[in-house]
Design a protein around this motif. Sequence first.
Motif, PDB file in Angstrom:
ATOM      1  N   CYS A  95      48.218  97.432  81.087  1.00 59.97           N
ATOM      2  CA  CYS A  95      48.225  97.975  79.739  1.00 59.97           C
ATOM      3  C   CYS A  95      48.832  99.375  79.809  1.00 59.97           C
ATOM      4  CB  CYS A  95      46.790  98.023  79.198  1.00 59.97           C
ATOM      5  SG  CYS A  95      46.647  98.696  77.554  1.00 59.97           S
ATOM      6  N   GLU A  96      50.025  99.533  79.229  1.00 53.27           N
ATOM      7  CA  GLU A  96      50.729 100.815  79.295  1.00 53.27           C
ATOM      8  C   GLU A  96      50.435 101.673  78.081  1.00 53.27           C
ATOM      9  OE1 GLU A  96      52.816  97.947  78.997  1.00 53.27           O
ATOM     10  OE2 GLU A  96      53.076  97.520  81.108  1.00 53.27           O
ATOM     11  N   ASN A  97      50.382 102.980  78.296  1.00 54.73           N
ATOM     12  CA  ASN A  97      50.317 103.940  77.205  1.00 54.73           C
ATOM     13  C   ASN A  97      51.733 104.420  76.904  1.00 54.73           C
ATOM     14  OD1 ASN A  97      47.556 103.808  77.137  1.00 54.73           O
ATOM     15  ND2 ASN A  97      47.218 105.684  78.262  1.00 54.73           N
ATOM     16  N   VAL A  98      51.953 104.841  75.655  1.00 55.73           N
ATOM     17  CA  VAL A  98      53.262 105.383  75.297  1.00 55.73           C
ATOM     18  C   VAL A  98      53.526 106.662  76.095  1.00 55.73           C
ATOM     19  CG1 VAL A  98      53.323 104.358  73.001  1.00 55.73           C
ATOM     20  CG2 VAL A  98      52.310 106.607  73.308  1.00 55.73           C
ATOM     21  N   LYS A  99      54.791 106.939  76.386  1.00 49.83           N
ATOM     22  CA  LYS A  99      55.145 108.088  77.222  1.00 49.83           C
ATOM     23  C   LYS A  99      55.207 109.398  76.442  1.00 49.83           C
ATOM     24  CE  LYS A  99      57.680 105.434  80.619  1.00 49.83           C
ATOM     25  NZ  LYS A  99      58.938 105.221  81.312  1.00 49.83           N
ATOM     26  N   ASP A 100      55.639 109.336  75.199  1.00 51.02           N
ATOM     27  CA  ASP A 100      55.779 110.542  74.402  1.00 51.02           C
ATOM     28  C   ASP A 100      54.404 111.090  74.020  1.00 51.02           C
ATOM     29  OD1 ASP A 100      57.614 112.303  72.656  1.00 51.02           O
ATOM     30  OD2 ASP A 100      56.132 111.521  71.213  1.00 51.02           O
ATOM     31  N   VAL A 101      54.155 112.357  74.329  1.00 53.89           N
ATOM     32  CA  VAL A 101      52.830 112.954  74.113  1.00 53.89           C
ATOM     33  C   VAL A 101      52.449 112.958  72.635  1.00 53.89           C
ATOM     34  CG1 VAL A 101      51.439 115.038  74.365  1.00 53.89           C
ATOM     35  CG2 VAL A 101      52.955 114.334  76.212  1.00 53.89           C
ATOM     36  N   ALA A 102      53.386 113.307  71.752  1.00 55.62           N
ATOM     37  CA  ALA A 102      53.092 113.324  70.321  1.00 55.62           C
ATOM     38  C   ALA A 102      52.724 111.924  69.830  1.00 55.62           C
ATOM     39  CB  ALA A 102      54.282 113.872  69.539  1.00 55.62           C
ATOM     40  N   GLN A 103      53.475 110.900  70.260  1.00 56.69           N
ATOM     41  CA  GLN A 103      53.158 109.515  69.895  1.00 56.69           C
ATOM     42  C   GLN A 103      51.806 109.097  70.463  1.00 56.69           C
ATOM     43  OE1 GLN A 103      54.674 106.803  68.188  1.00 56.69           O
ATOM     44  NE2 GLN A 103      55.741 108.492  67.205  1.00 56.69           N
ATOM     45  N   TYR A 104      51.539 109.502  71.694  1.00 59.18           N
ATOM     46  CA  TYR A 104      50.258 109.179  72.325  1.00 59.18           C
ATOM     47  C   TYR A 104      49.109 109.736  71.489  1.00 59.18           C
ATOM     48  CZ  TYR A 104      46.503 109.061  75.777  1.00 59.18           C
ATOM     49  OH  TYR A 104      45.314 108.841  76.413  1.00 59.18           O
ATOM     50  N   MET A 105      49.235 110.980  71.065  1.00 53.08           N
ATOM     51  CA  MET A 105      48.171 111.610  70.280  1.00 53.08           C
ATOM     52  C   MET A 105      48.002 110.926  68.928  1.00 53.08           C
ATOM     53  SD  MET A 105      48.895 115.568  71.374  1.00 53.08           S
ATOM     54  CE  MET A 105      48.001 116.249  70.016  1.00 53.08           C
ATOM     55  N   GLU A 106      49.105 110.515  68.308  1.00 51.88           N
ATOM     56  CA  GLU A 106      49.034 109.832  67.010  1.00 51.88           C
ATOM     57  C   GLU A 106      48.435 108.433  67.142  1.00 51.88           C
ATOM     58  OE1 GLU A 106      52.838 109.737  65.103  1.00 51.88           O
ATOM     59  OE2 GLU A 106      53.072 111.918  65.219  1.00 51.88           O
ATOM     60  N   ARG A 107      48.641 107.802  68.287  1.00 52.03           N
ATOM     61  CA  ARG A 107      48.234 106.402  68.473  1.00 52.03           C
ATOM     62  C   ARG A 107      47.054 106.246  69.437  1.00 52.03           C
ATOM     63  NH1 ARG A 107      53.750 103.579  70.062  1.00 52.03           N
ATOM     64  NH2 ARG A 107      52.351 101.810  70.214  1.00 52.03           N
ATOM     65  N   ILE A 108      46.292 107.307  69.661  1.00 53.71           N
ATOM     66  CA  ILE A 108      45.219 107.271  70.649  1.00 53.71           C
ATOM     67  C   ILE A 108      44.210 106.148  70.372  1.00 53.71           C
ATOM     68  CG2 ILE A 108      43.804 109.017  69.469  1.00 53.71           C
ATOM     69  CD1 ILE A 108      44.171 108.607  73.278  1.00 53.71           C
ATOM     70  N   ASP A 109      43.884 105.915  69.107  1.00 52.93           N
ATOM     71  CA  ASP A 109      42.924 104.838  68.793  1.00 52.93           C
ATOM     72  C   ASP A 109      43.461 103.477  69.233  1.00 52.93           C
ATOM     73  OD1 ASP A 109      41.064 106.605  67.743  1.00 52.93           O
ATOM     74  OD2 ASP A 109      41.870 106.434  65.705  1.00 52.93           O
ATOM     75  N   GLU A 110      44.758 103.268  69.050  1.00 51.48           N
ATOM     76  CA  GLU A 110      45.389 102.023  69.498  1.00 51.48           C
ATOM     77  C   GLU A 110      45.301 101.879  71.025  1.00 51.48           C
ATOM     78  OE1 GLU A 110      49.898 100.406  70.130  1.00 51.48           O
ATOM     79  OE2 GLU A 110      49.532 101.691  68.393  1.00 51.48           O
ATOM     80  N   MET A 111      45.562 102.977  71.740  1.00 48.94           N
ATOM     81  CA  MET A 111      45.505 102.952  73.212  1.00 48.94           C
ATOM     82  C   MET A 111      44.087 102.618  73.682  1.00 48.94           C
ATOM     83  SD  MET A 111      48.650 103.791  73.999  1.00 48.94           S
ATOM     84  CE  MET A 111      49.442 103.500  72.443  1.00 48.94           C
ATOM     85  N   ILE A 112      43.093 103.237  73.048  1.00 46.69           N
ATOM     86  CA  ILE A 112      41.692 102.987  73.418  1.00 46.69           C
ATOM     87  C   ILE A 112      41.324 101.533  73.179  1.00 46.69           C
ATOM     88  CG2 ILE A 112      39.299 103.507  72.785  1.00 46.69           C
ATOM     89  CD1 ILE A 112      40.272 106.414  72.249  1.00 46.69           C
ATOM     90  N   GLU A 113      41.715 100.992  72.040  1.00 43.51           N
ATOM     91  CA  GLU A 113      41.386  99.603  71.709  1.00 43.51           C
ATOM     92  C   GLU A 113      42.031  98.619  72.684  1.00 43.51           C
ATOM     93  OE1 GLU A 113      39.628  96.387  69.836  1.00 43.51           O
ATOM     94  OE2 GLU A 113      39.172  98.530  69.767  1.00 43.51           O
ATOM     95  N   ARG A 114      43.275  98.859  73.053  1.00 40.96           N
ATOM     96  CA  ARG A 114      43.945  97.971  74.010  1.00 40.96           C
ATOM     97  C   ARG A 114      43.247  97.991  75.366  1.00 40.96           C
ATOM     98  NH1 ARG A 114      49.598 100.231  73.729  1.00 40.96           N
ATOM     99  NH2 ARG A 114      49.719  99.313  75.774  1.00 40.96           N
ATOM    100  N   LYS A 115      42.814  99.159  75.802  1.00 37.99           N
ATOM    101  CA  LYS A 115      42.120  99.254  77.093  1.00 37.99           C
ATOM    102  C   LYS A 115      40.731  98.618  77.008  1.00 37.99           C
ATOM    103  CE  LYS A 115      44.748 103.125  78.706  1.00 37.99           C
ATOM    104  NZ  LYS A 115      45.607 102.378  79.571  1.00 37.99           N
TER     105      LYS A 115
END
Length: 54
Positions: free
Chosen positions: A28-48
């Motif tokens: 499960c990869e996280n997005v590389k761009d820091v701004a995108q990561y911060m905007e999509r953090i809930d999505e990253m947490i849910e995928r993990k």
Amino acid sequence: MEEKQTILALGAGSISKRVYPDGRIERCENVKDVAQYMERIDEMIERKRKLFEE
């Protein structure tokens, strides 16, 4: 290098990996761009959460 260990990675550009007892591996990869990561953090947490819930 053998892939025998599950890894929970946090942060932009990181990749979590789950190794199942049968040897199957899911990533499960996280997005590389820091701004995108911060905007999509809930999505990253849910995928993990889904990756590690079993």
